[in-house]
Design a protein around this motif. Structure first.
Motif, PDB file in Angstrom:
ATOM      1  N   THR A 142       0.754  -1.264  -0.094  1.00  0.00           N
ATOM      2  CA  THR A 142       0.105  -0.074  -0.006  1.00  0.00           C
ATOM      3  C   THR A 142       0.948   1.331   0.016  1.00  0.00           C
ATOM      4  N   ASN A 143       1.863   1.096   0.941  1.00  0.00           N
ATOM      5  CA  ASN A 143       3.002   2.359   0.660  1.00  0.00           C
ATOM      6  C   ASN A 143       3.396   2.560  -0.616  1.00  0.00           C
ATOM      7  N   ASP A 144       3.953   1.681  -1.471  1.00  0.00           N
ATOM      8  CA  ASP A 144       4.422   1.833  -2.547  1.00  0.00           C
ATOM      9  C   ASP A 144       3.314   2.344  -3.836  1.00  0.00           C
ATOM     10  N   MET A 145       2.082   1.898  -3.667  1.00  0.00           N
ATOM     11  CA  MET A 145       1.024   2.316  -4.323  1.00  0.00           C
ATOM     12  C   MET A 145       0.580   3.584  -4.209  1.00  0.00           C
ATOM     13  N   TYR A 146       1.011   4.133  -3.139  1.00  0.00           N
ATOM     14  CA  TYR A 146       0.680   5.683  -2.451  1.00  0.00           C
ATOM     15  C   TYR A 146       1.580   6.563  -3.434  1.00  0.00           C
ATOM     16  N   GLY A 147       2.829   6.109  -3.770  1.00  0.00           N
ATOM     17  CA  GLY A 147       3.816   6.669  -4.616  1.00  0.00           C
ATOM     18  C   GLY A 147       3.309   6.812  -6.213  1.00  0.00           C
ATOM     19  N   ALA A 148       2.375   5.821  -6.387  1.00  0.00           N
ATOM     20  CA  ALA A 148       1.978   5.435  -7.828  1.00  0.00           C
ATOM     21  C   ALA A 148       0.743   6.693  -8.041  1.00  0.00           C
ATOM     22  N   PHE A 149      -0.044   6.639  -6.953  1.00  0.00           N
ATOM     23  CA  PHE A 149      -1.266   7.505  -6.911  1.00  0.00           C
ATOM     24  C   PHE A 149      -0.866   8.885  -7.077  1.00  0.00           C
ATOM     25  N   LEU A 150       0.457   9.320  -6.316  1.00  0.00           N
ATOM     26  CA  LEU A 150       0.796  10.744  -6.236  1.00  0.00           C
ATOM     27  C   LEU A 150       1.255  10.782  -7.832  1.00  0.00           C
ATOM     28  N   ALA A 151       2.179  10.243  -8.427  1.00  0.00           N
ATOM     29  CA  ALA A 151       2.730  10.258  -9.730  1.00  0.00           C
ATOM     30  C   ALA A 151       1.576  10.268 -10.682  1.00  0.00           C
TER      31      ALA A 151
END
Length: 558
Positions: A142-151
């Motif tokens: 979930t942490n890693d996917m937060y970065g994808a969401f921001l990008a």
């Protein structure tokens, strides 16, 4: 006495003309069809111009979930680093080399830079990447996917790779709509072909030859008749790609492995924050050199087989030493020879050592190995060439457990190999796993006593983790050993466990993990080794941080 009667002001009667002035007297109009304003086009024009710092491709090791140091790698799994070891992101540097110079490329290693999410978001806004490539692991999903969401919110195409999305592409894509693409397995060529397809480019030279040699069926998707195909049809022909089409997740056929690793360009090490990487007992910066891919051993719990299977591809000694020379030119003399199993080829290792000795390349290097893949003469040669520490996967002291997970070595080989290393002047770091199938409290005691009997300078005890795609994972599912309510972030071999064996629940496994480390570490020998290393001013701060982290972990505060 007379009663006072309150007087009321009489209501003023309004004239018809005055009533018409009140708009509330008008007839209620019929309900119209909605027609909402569309400001999309205007907003597009209001967006700030492309920043001078903007890049085509941003390769990312995102911030950690809790601000601590986490380990991630292309074909390994994420875990918190109790030993305070920051892993160089050479996999990102290798992917960057596959894109440069045709695209502007940068690497952000937020773990090494100790960057928090606020700083990371600010950086994303500056870099405005067209393509955002991130590592994804189970404990940090979930942490890693937060970065994808921001990008994605900033307009980037988002791309993920790693050991979680390779065996679980559809559930990941369905759960995280901010993710546009997944690169399954070996990611380099799939990434290059995807970006070339989106940008209308055709690879040339070395990169084109890599495609052609790896897959005789390959052809450029922006050349000849294929140039006019719809983009969706092109996506469908990119091997190893997972993508979205009409609301459905599509999984393409697997991409063949790169046959000859020597044909790949050297990783762009200079894009990494080399002077921020560290490891126990190492003075100064260090980095990795990947010497091979794949492992022929059959360990059922090992996640490396998810990405590279059971094949083996070796780099030549000449290619490895070329990369050593490049790193020396960058000021790096501490190197970890990174491989699924470094000593899998005696000829490769001895050949590399001979070249290092002949060229007088004075580097200090480490590696990993198995106790059944070394001999005395080979270890002496390695020490002569600069090897000073070997990490050994010892796992358990019970032969039935070792056979059950297909570890495949005889128990007496461990003390023999470690003695040979000691005789050569090489330090030993032992890795052990608590909680493999067949484990009992008695077998754990055997492993603790075995670890204490070995000539080890360092030791780590992990709990077996059923990472998706491994044979161990399917075994745990089949036997219903998963703890109810398990989240992917809990599949972590370092912090906790999701295993519930009959007679050996998760709480006992966690207890024995800590007890094993405590019994091994709190003895005169290991304490003296730690204090000797900590006295070096160059590693004093890191050593203190490691000690504090372990104390907090033993006390249950981490």
């Amino acid at each position: 006495m007379e009663e006072n009667v309150a007087t009321q002001t009489p209501i003023e009667v309004m004239s018809p003309e005055e009533l018409r002035r009140n708009l509330g007297t008008r007839r209620i109009p019929p309900l119209p069809r909605p027609k909402f304003p569309d400001a999309s086009a205007v907003v597009q024009r209001l967006r700030p111009p492309r920043s001078p710092e903007a890049v085509d491709v941003l390769l990312v090791n995102p911030p950690s979930p809790d601000g601590a140091v986490w380990i991630r790698s292309q074909h390994r799994v994420g875990r918190r680093s109790r030993e305070n070891m920051i892993w160089p992101q050479v996999s990102l540097a290798q992917m960057a080399a596959m894109l440069h110079p045709d695209y502007s490329v940068e690497i952000v290693d937020a773990i090494a830079l100790r960057m928090d999410w606020k700083e990371f978001e600010t950086l994303l806004r500056r870099k405005q990447p067209k393509y955002y490539i991130t590592q994804v692991t189970a404990p940090t999903l979930t942490n890693d996917m937060y970065g994808a969401f921001l990008a994605r919110s900033l307009g980037a195409k988002t791309i993920a790779f790693g050991t979680h999305v390779t065996p679980m592409p559809i559930p990941t894509m369905e759960a995280y709509p901010a993710l546009d693409f997944v690169l399954r397995g070996e990611p380099e060529l799939t990434l290059r072909e995807l970006i070339d397809t989106l940008e209308g480019r055709v690879p040339e030279g070395r990169i084109r030859r890599l495609f052609e040699d790896s897959d005789p069926e390959w052809f450029p998707l922006n050349e000849g008749e294929a140039r006019d195909w719809p983009l969706e049809e092109k996506f469908g022909r990119i091997k190893g790609l997972v993508w979205r089409h009409n609301g459905q997740v599509r999984v393409n056929i697997d991409r063949p492995f790169i046959r000859n690793l020597d044909d790949m360009p050297l990783p762009l090490h200079h894009l990494l924050p080399l002077y921020h990487y560290r490891a126990p007992l190492i003075r100064g910066p260090y980095t990795f050199i990947v010497t091979s891919r794949g492992c022929t051993a059959g360990c059922t719990y090992c996640i490396k087989h998810v990405s590279y299977q059971y094949s083996i591809r070796l780099r030549s000694p000449e290619s490895i030493v070329e990369e050593v020379r490049h790193l020396v030119d960058l000021g790096i003399r501490n190197i970890h020879m990174y491989a699924d199993l470094f000593t899998i080829s005696r000829d490769q290792v001895v050949g590399m050592c001979d070249l290092l000795i002949q060229e007088g390349l004075r580097i200090r290097w480490t590696c990993n190995s198995r106790v059944d893949y070394v001999d005395r003469e080979m270890l002496q040669k390695m020490a002569q060439a600069g090897c000073w520490l070997i990490s050994w996967g010892i796992e358990s002291a019970n032969e039935q457990i070792l056979k059950g997970v297909r570890k495949g070595y005889r128990l007496e080989q461990a003390p023999q190999a470690l003695r040979w290393a000691k005789e050569a002047g090489i330090k030993n770091w032992g890795y052990f796993i608590i909680g493999l199938p067949g484990e009992t409290e008695e077998t754990i005691r055997q492993t603790i006593e075995f670890a204490k009997s070995l000539p080890l300078d360092l030791a780590l005890f992990h709990i077996a983790a059923p990472y998706p795609g491994t044979p161990f994972f399917f075994q745990v599912v089949e036997n219903n050993w998963f703890r109810p309510g398990t989240a992917w972030e809990e599949v972590d071999m370092d912090r906790s466990t999701v295993l519930d064996y009959p007679g050996l629940p998760a709480e006992r496994l966690e207890y024995w993990q800590k007890r094993a480390f405590r019994e091994w570490a709190l003895r005169p020998g290991p304490i003296l080794t730690f204090l000797k290393g900590a006295m070096d001013p160059a590693v004093l701060g890191s050593a203190a941080e490691v000690a504090i982290r372990h104390v907090r972990w033993l006390l249950g505060k981490e």
